[in-house]
Design a protein around this motif. Sequence first.
Motif, short mmCIF file in Angstrom:
data_model
loop_
_atom_site.label_atom_id
_atom_site.label_comp_id
_atom_site.label_asym_id
_atom_site.label_seq_id
_atom_site.Cartn_x
_atom_site.Cartn_y
_atom_site.Cartn_z
N LEU A 30 0.81 -1.21 0.00
CA LEU A 30 0.00 0.00 0.00
C LEU A 30 0.85 1.27 0.00
N SER A 31 2.04 1.18 0.60
CA SER A 31 2.89 2.36 0.67
C SER A 31 3.55 2.70 -0.66
N LYS A 241 -8.61 2.86 -6.14
CA LYS A 241 -7.66 1.77 -5.97
C LYS A 241 -6.35 2.33 -5.44
N PRO A 242 -5.61 1.59 -4.60
CA PRO A 242 -6.01 0.33 -3.97
C PRO A 242 -7.00 0.56 -2.83
N ASN A 243 -7.80 -0.44 -2.57
CA ASN A 243 -8.77 -0.38 -1.48
C ASN A 243 -8.05 -0.77 -0.19
N LYS A 244 -7.62 0.25 0.56
CA LYS A 244 -6.80 0.00 1.74
C LYS A 244 -7.52 -0.84 2.78
N THR A 245 -8.78 -0.52 3.02
CA THR A 245 -9.54 -1.25 4.03
C THR A 245 -9.66 -2.72 3.67
N ILE A 247 -7.74 -4.50 1.55
CA ILE A 247 -6.44 -5.17 1.52
C ILE A 247 -5.94 -5.46 2.93
N LEU A 248 -6.07 -4.49 3.84
CA LEU A 248 -5.63 -4.71 5.22
C LEU A 248 -6.47 -5.79 5.90
#
Length: 276
Positions: A30-31, A241-245, A247-248
């Motif tokens: 994500l970073s 995108k990206p969908n942080k919620t 993916i986490l």
Amino acid sequence: MIDFFRVLARHKLIAFGVFLFVVALAIGYLSVKEPVYTVSSRLVPPDISDIKELLLAEPVLWGMKTEDGKLVGYTTGKSLLNKYGLESITPTSVFESYVKNCNSEEARSRFSGSNNPRSFKISSVNNIPAIVISLSHRDPEYAATKVNEFVKYIERYTAQKITDDIEQVIEIEVKKLSRDMDAQLSSETIDQVNINSKDILLDVELLQKRINYLNSLSVDLSNTSVVNVDSPAKPTSVPDKPNKTLILSLSIALGVLLGILSAFIKEFMSKYKKQT
């Protein structure tokens, strides 16, 4: 269940380490992953007043004669477009043409360049005549600008296409009427048909008036709109995108599962070594 927790307790460092590794991978992804923003514009059919210029070619004026043979006026006849197998011009029909051109590879290529047509997504709206045009890009300002430019371009493209069809129909009709007028004035026609020369002149006058009327028709595209922009595209600050919620959440779930799995694999390997 007691054995399950005993295994986890014995190999908690491995399980926790795997969990942290999976979550760290997700955070690292994500970073470094550039956010992608999606902007959209909602379009609906035009009002009848928006396409009034296109309606100039719709009626054909037919002459009316009184019993004494005098030409007194005109009445609306069959649509020119229908006469030549084209669809009548209505808000619905021009909006359908607009949607068709939005999906046209030719129109997209002319807008974006033949080698790089942009990925505009066209989607319909349930139960109402409307579409949504959207574009995803790393720069939301750029995406909004391009969507609005695309909406305007396809509007001009569609209006010009319809105008070209109208002008072609008018040209065909004028040529036909000119031939009819020449035939009426020919001496052979007068000799073959025993009719009064005044009737011939009245028919010729009618044909000439219809030709003059058709030649006077013109479409002013500056006052024409084949679509209404219900909501123009605007930049957004929320990336698509990206969908942080998501993916986490998936990384945490996967980390827990892999951590548990690694603990049991470690337990199995320990027992296998003892047995051998």
